[in-house]
Design a protein around this motif. Structure first.
Motif, PDB file in Angstrom:
ATOM      1  N   TYR A 200     -40.923 -43.947 -66.486  1.00 18.52           N
ATOM      2  CA  TYR A 200     -41.023 -42.581 -65.953  1.00 18.52           C
ATOM      3  C   TYR A 200     -39.932 -41.709 -66.545  1.00 18.52           C
ATOM      4  N   GLY A 201     -40.225 -40.451 -66.615  1.00 16.36           N
ATOM      5  CA  GLY A 201     -39.192 -39.477 -66.961  1.00 16.36           C
ATOM      6  C   GLY A 201     -38.509 -39.015 -65.695  1.00 16.36           C
ATOM      7  N   TRP A 202     -37.175 -38.849 -65.777  1.00 11.11           N
ATOM      8  CA  TRP A 202     -36.388 -38.314 -64.644  1.00 11.11           C
ATOM      9  C   TRP A 202     -34.992 -37.960 -65.163  1.00 11.11           C
ATOM     10  N   PRO A 203     -34.308 -37.048 -64.507  1.00 12.09           N
ATOM     11  CA  PRO A 203     -32.930 -36.737 -64.929  1.00 12.09           C
ATOM     12  C   PRO A 203     -31.980 -37.922 -64.728  1.00 12.09           C
ATOM     13  N   VAL A 204     -30.750 -37.770 -65.211  1.00 14.19           N
ATOM     14  CA  VAL A 204     -29.759 -38.839 -65.049  1.00 14.19           C
ATOM     15  C   VAL A 204     -29.386 -39.004 -63.579  1.00 14.19           C
TER      16      VAL A 204
ATOM     17  N   SER B   4     -38.783 -28.069 -53.023  1.00 18.92           N
ATOM     18  CA  SER B   4     -39.755 -28.970 -53.662  1.00 18.92           C
ATOM     19  C   SER B   4     -39.168 -30.371 -53.859  1.00 18.92           C
ATOM     20  N   PHE B   5     -37.888 -30.535 -53.510  1.00 21.53           N
ATOM     21  CA  PHE B   5     -37.256 -31.859 -53.597  1.00 21.53           C
ATOM     22  C   PHE B   5     -36.901 -32.350 -52.194  1.00 21.53           C
ATOM     23  N   ALA B   6     -36.931 -33.680 -52.034  1.00 23.05           N
ATOM     24  CA  ALA B   6     -36.691 -34.285 -50.721  1.00 23.05           C
ATOM     25  C   ALA B   6     -35.334 -33.862 -50.161  1.00 23.05           C
TER      26      ALA B   6
ATOM     27  N   ALA C  27     -37.444 -24.789 -56.718  1.00 26.85           N
ATOM     28  CA  ALA C  27     -38.421 -25.544 -57.510  1.00 26.85           C
ATOM     29  C   ALA C  27     -38.065 -25.521 -58.984  1.00 26.85           C
ATOM     30  N   THR C  28     -38.266 -26.650 -59.646  1.00 31.31           N
ATOM     31  CA  THR C  28     -38.150 -26.650 -61.099  1.00 31.31           C
ATOM     32  C   THR C  28     -39.395 -25.981 -61.680  1.00 31.31           C
ATOM     33  N   SER C  29     -39.215 -25.321 -62.819  1.00 34.90           N
ATOM     34  CA  SER C  29     -40.348 -24.602 -63.435  1.00 34.90           C
ATOM     35  C   SER C  29     -41.461 -25.564 -63.839  1.00 34.90           C
ATOM     36  N   ALA C  30     -41.119 -26.849 -64.002  1.00 39.10           N
ATOM     37  CA  ALA C  30     -42.146 -27.847 -64.338  1.00 39.10           C
ATOM     38  C   ALA C  30     -43.191 -27.968 -63.238  1.00 39.10           C
ATOM     39  N   PHE C  31     -42.821 -27.561 -62.013  1.00 39.10           N
ATOM     40  CA  PHE C  31     -43.757 -27.691 -60.894  1.00 39.10           C
ATOM     41  C   PHE C  31     -44.683 -26.484 -60.767  1.00 39.10           C
ATOM     42  N   TYR C  32     -44.465 -25.445 -61.607  1.00 38.98           N
ATOM     43  CA  TYR C  32     -45.369 -24.288 -61.529  1.00 38.98           C
ATOM     44  C   TYR C  32     -45.769 -23.731 -62.902  1.00 38.98           C
TER      45      TYR C  32
ATOM     46  N   ILE D  62     -46.685 -43.891 -69.020  1.00 34.33           N
ATOM     47  CA  ILE D  62     -45.442 -43.332 -68.479  1.00 34.33           C
ATOM     48  C   ILE D  62     -45.752 -42.205 -67.508  1.00 34.33           C
ATOM     49  N   ARG D  63     -45.031 -42.215 -66.385  1.00 31.76           N
ATOM     50  CA  ARG D  63     -45.159 -41.133 -65.400  1.00 31.76           C
ATOM     51  C   ARG D  63     -44.422 -39.897 -65.945  1.00 31.76           C
ATOM     52  N   VAL D  64     -45.118 -38.762 -65.886  1.00 32.86           N
ATOM     53  CA  VAL D  64     -44.525 -37.515 -66.385  1.00 32.86           C
ATOM     54  C   VAL D  64     -44.745 -36.345 -65.416  1.00 32.86           C
ATOM     55  N   THR D  65     -44.046 -35.268 -65.744  1.00 28.40           N
ATOM     56  CA  THR D  65     -44.376 -33.912 -65.296  1.00 28.40           C
ATOM     57  C   THR D  65     -44.445 -33.119 -66.609  1.00 28.40           C
ATOM     58  N   PRO D  66     -44.683 -31.820 -66.552  1.00 22.92           N
ATOM     59  CA  PRO D  66     -44.692 -31.056 -67.805  1.00 22.92           C
ATOM     60  C   PRO D  66     -43.396 -31.176 -68.628  1.00 22.92           C
ATOM     61  N   VAL D  67     -42.280 -31.515 -67.994  1.00 24.39           N
ATOM     62  CA  VAL D  67     -41.008 -31.623 -68.727  1.00 24.39           C
ATOM     63  C   VAL D  67     -41.124 -32.558 -69.931  1.00 24.39           C
ATOM     64  N   TYR D  68     -41.771 -33.698 -69.717  1.00 24.62           N
ATOM     65  CA  TYR D  68     -41.761 -34.776 -70.717  1.00 24.62           C
ATOM     66  C   TYR D  68     -43.059 -34.860 -71.511  1.00 24.62           C
ATOM     67  N   ARG D  69     -44.027 -34.064 -71.106  1.00 17.86           N
ATOM     68  CA  ARG D  69     -45.395 -34.218 -71.630  1.00 17.86           C
ATOM     69  C   ARG D  69     -45.457 -34.175 -73.158  1.00 17.86           C
TER      70      ARG D  69
HETATM   71  O1  173 Z   1     -39.527 -35.519 -63.235  1.00 14.58           O
HETATM   72  C1  173 Z   1     -39.723 -34.558 -62.520  1.00 14.58           C
HETATM   73  O2  173 Z   1     -40.299 -34.598 -61.441  1.00 14.58           O
HETATM   74  C2  173 Z   1     -39.208 -33.274 -62.976  1.00 14.58           C
HETATM   75  O3  173 Z   1     -39.876 -32.607 -63.708  1.00 14.58           O
HETATM   76  C3  173 Z   1     -37.866 -32.843 -62.544  1.00 14.58           C
HETATM   77  C4  173 Z   1     -37.356 -31.628 -63.009  1.00 14.58           C
HETATM   78  C5  173 Z   1     -36.094 -31.233 -62.610  1.00 14.58           C
HETATM   79  C6  173 Z   1     -35.357 -32.025 -61.758  1.00 14.58           C
HETATM   80  C7  173 Z   1     -35.869 -33.218 -61.318  1.00 14.58           C
HETATM   81  C8  173 Z   1     -37.119 -33.634 -61.699  1.00 14.58           C
END
Ligand code: 173
Length: 320
Positions: free
Chosen positions: A199-203, A32-34, A88-93, A162-169
């Protein structure tokens, strides 16, 4: 008649030897990541190691990343068996597994989670609700941050989109932000067009898709902990031999061990961000306590809301 009996005989003979000399199986994998990016890499290393060690037993055919399949579809594709294994991160499902909202709130490492029964419980939830074997978890020890194009001076985001996924919601909602959900592949354009002011994103990983060009600030401290799961279709998992299952498990535990390098990778990434002109906005003392307290409280309150029957057990198992 004679011919048909002969064919049945051949089939019977094949079945008889099958357990003794199991066929090499090839699993189809999607990320699910590039490809080559920070959160794709550990899985790609997992595949390379497995393919090197699994000749004649098990191989993985790596189809690719978001060009092959939209990231928010990967969980469902593993569930239905369209693909056999996914990263996939659980945020994507979370649409399939609301309990996934708890995984990034963990303060125990995956190694601790394997010891205390957390992995087992999380796997059971994936089995029952998603038809998935939760093989393992990468990404430990990588916090998330808020990145901005405009400065803030207190833990408040009123008036900002702010751009989010469920992680930051839950957290960013509590901070008063307006939210827009996008997959990673749409963050750059959203920044470029001024649709979002952050946007939210990891370090790790903001350079992978060029976001440093559009990022002025990073808010510290970081919060939560990345979870990137290796998901296997449960029907497929059950059909694998013990040797094939053991190879997958052994290799993913090796992959989980790679998370130890995140201490250094995080530090290198912070330096690279500073070198490219991204300024930290650092909350300290009571403001930092408030920031981190709100993150955890909002996150767990949301888990309680969407998974009331499992929230307390997840919190007890995943946190210290
Ligand atoms: O921000 C995102 O797309 C996201 O939720 C995430 C989760 C884990 C790793 C990278 C991004």
């Amino acid at each position: 008649m004679k011919y048909r009996l002969g064919l049945l005989g051949v089939v019977a003979a094949c079945l008889a030897v099958a357990p003794a000399m199991a066929q090499e199986v090839t699993l189809r994998a999607v990320n699910s990541f590039a490809e080559g990016s920070a959160f794709a890499k550990p899985f790609e290393e997992f595949i390379a190691k497995l393919n090197a060690e699994g000749k004649g037993v098990l191989q993985i055919n790596y189809i690719g990343g978001p060009k092959a399949m939209p990231p928010f579809e990967v969980g469902n594709a593993v569930k239905t068996g369209v693909i056999d294994i996914g990263n996939a991160t659980s945020a994507f499902y979370t649409n399939l597994l609301p309990e996934g909202n708890a995984l990034w709130l963990a303060t125990r490492t995956i190694q601790e989670q394997r010891q205390n029964g957390a992995w087992e419980f999380v796997n059971k939830l994936h089995n029952e609700k998603m038809n998935v074997w939760y093989l393992g978890r990468g990404g430990d020890g990588i916090p998330f941050h808020l990145y901005l194009t405009k400065a803030i001076d207190k833990p408040e985001l009123t008036g900002l989109t702010i751009r989010v996924t469920p992680v930051y919601r839950a957290f960013f909602t509590a901070l008063g932000a307006t939210l827009v959900q996008t997959p990673p592949g749409e963050v750059y354009t959203a920044l470029e067009r001024g649709v979002v002011q952050g946007y939210g994103w990891p370090v790790q990983g903001i350079f992978d898709l060029g976001w440093q060009e559009r990022t002025k600030y990073r808010v510290d401290p970081g919060f939560y902990s990345v979870d990137v799961g290796v998901l296997v279709n449960l029907d497929k998992w059950k059909k694998l031999s013990q040797a094939q299952q053991e190879l997958l498990t052994k290799t993913v535990i090796w992959m989980e061990g790679l998370s130890a390098r995140n201490v250094e990778l995080n530090a290198a990434e912070l330096k690279r961000q500073a070198d490219s002109g991204i300024q930290p906005i650092t909350f300290s003392g009571p403001a930092a306590d408030k920031w981190l307290g709100m993150a955890a409280d909002a996150g767990w309150a949301y888990v309680k809301q969407v998974a009331p029957e499992n929230a307390d057990k997840l919190r007890a198992l995943l946190t210290k």
